[in-house]
Scaffold this active site. Sequence first.
Site, PDB file in Angstrom:
ATOM      1  N   ILE A  12       0.828  -1.203   0.000  1.00  0.00           N
ATOM      2  CA  ILE A  12       0.000   0.000   0.000  1.00  0.00           C
ATOM      3  C   ILE A  12       0.863   1.254   0.000  1.00  0.00           C
ATOM      4  O   ILE A  12       0.604   2.205  -0.756  1.00  0.00           O
ATOM      5  CB  ILE A  12      -0.949  -0.011   1.207  1.00  0.00           C
ATOM      6  CG1 ILE A  12      -1.927  -1.178   1.083  1.00  0.00           C
ATOM      7  CG2 ILE A  12      -1.707   1.311   1.309  1.00  0.00           C
ATOM      8  CD1 ILE A  12      -2.745  -1.441   2.324  1.00  0.00           C
ATOM      9  N   ASP A  65      -8.874   6.905   9.869  1.00  0.00           N
ATOM     10  CA  ASP A  65      -9.874   5.911   9.492  1.00  0.00           C
ATOM     11  C   ASP A  65      -9.893   4.715  10.442  1.00  0.00           C
ATOM     12  O   ASP A  65     -10.805   3.907  10.391  1.00  0.00           O
ATOM     13  CB  ASP A  65      -9.596   5.424   8.061  1.00  0.00           C
ATOM     14  CG  ASP A  65     -10.659   4.473   7.542  1.00  0.00           C
ATOM     15  OD1 ASP A  65     -11.854   4.804   7.644  1.00  0.00           O
ATOM     16  OD2 ASP A  65     -10.297   3.394   7.025  1.00  0.00           O
ATOM     17  N   GLU A 105     -12.575   0.143  18.464  1.00  0.00           N
ATOM     18  CA  GLU A 105     -13.614   0.312  17.450  1.00  0.00           C
ATOM     19  C   GLU A 105     -14.852  -0.485  17.851  1.00  0.00           C
ATOM     20  O   GLU A 105     -14.722  -1.593  18.366  1.00  0.00           O
ATOM     21  CB  GLU A 105     -13.101  -0.144  16.078  1.00  0.00           C
ATOM     22  CG  GLU A 105     -11.954   0.715  15.571  1.00  0.00           C
ATOM     23  CD  GLU A 105     -11.471   0.310  14.174  1.00  0.00           C
ATOM     24  OE1 GLU A 105     -12.064  -0.629  13.585  1.00  0.00           O
ATOM     25  OE2 GLU A 105     -10.519   0.926  13.670  1.00  0.00           O
ATOM     26  N   HIS A 148     -13.377   3.233   9.555  1.00  0.00           N
ATOM     27  CA  HIS A 148     -12.611   2.087   9.048  1.00  0.00           C
ATOM     28  C   HIS A 148     -13.136   1.638   7.676  1.00  0.00           C
ATOM     29  O   HIS A 148     -13.568   0.494   7.478  1.00  0.00           O
ATOM     30  CB  HIS A 148     -12.683   0.920  10.044  1.00  0.00           C
ATOM     31  CG  HIS A 148     -11.524  -0.027   9.921  1.00  0.00           C
ATOM     32  ND1 HIS A 148     -10.977  -0.685  10.997  1.00  0.00           N
ATOM     33  CD2 HIS A 148     -10.802  -0.428   8.851  1.00  0.00           C
ATOM     34  CE1 HIS A 148      -9.977  -1.456  10.588  1.00  0.00           C
ATOM     35  NE2 HIS A 148      -9.859  -1.309   9.277  1.00  0.00           N
TER      36      HIS A 148
END
Length: 305
Positions: free
Chosen positions: A150, A254, A259, A277
Amino acid sequence: MKKILVLDSIAKEGVDYLKKTGFQVDEKPTLSEGELIHIIPNYHGLLVRSATKITTNVLKNAILLQVIGRAGAGVDNIDIAGADDRGVVVVNAPDGNSVSVAEYTIGMMLSIARQIPLLSNKLRRGVWCKSSHGVELFGKTLGILGLGRIGCKVAKRAKAFEMNIIGHDPYLPKNKVKEMDIKIVSLEDIFCQSDFITLHLPFNQETKYIVDEKLLGIAKPSAFLINVARGGIVDEIALYNALVSKKIAGAAIDVYEEEPAIGNPLLSLDNVIATPHLGASTKEAQAKISMEVAKNVIAVFKNIQ
């Protein structure tokens, strides 16, 4: 017939492929840990995304389990040591979401640079804010922490904006450094020199809170931090304090240590863009991830036979 349990709403492409290949597949998108522990003894395979935690207690009851497939790159929601102890193979899908996450990173960078969400919300409230000033990406220095799949795709796209790219990755092979045409610098130099800092690291003991008060303290006051990688690699208290005290200009986030991040103090700040996310949540990425992990799971079963 091998039985596979699919959790967390994995895209149908991979699920259908498993069914066509001859597996019995049960889809249960939302299960509590207790519910999972109750039914896991019946399954030989398990597919999850990031929502479900495969804990020691789950694995203790997985008497038939041979393989866990993680539909995505990170496996930090799976007790890897516990799986190893029980001979359970863990596979993932590291390639499927790289384009989507790289594009999302660029989108977050543009959004925080030009204050797009903030100005959009103001206009919806009837405020015509023509006096607000953003910054260009052109000519700015982008520091990339983590130069894997990435990170490299982000660098390629940032070059189209004519940004200056620097990077840090202690595990990057020397021949790969030459191929990428990116100036490799120290971790401290990433924060000292960059106008934008983007993180592309896995979460583990080495990377936990790698972005801390010290690093944020040496960043430019005009710098922006982007994290679409993993929660926990940034000390969120230190980041909050740096944003409030204007030690850095803003952040686009993000992923979070906890979470869902409902009530996270970072969400209260105007100089923060926050999303739930979503970096890999494109139709294309989810289809590719689903197929990739399904094929990896099938390969494990073939090797076991």
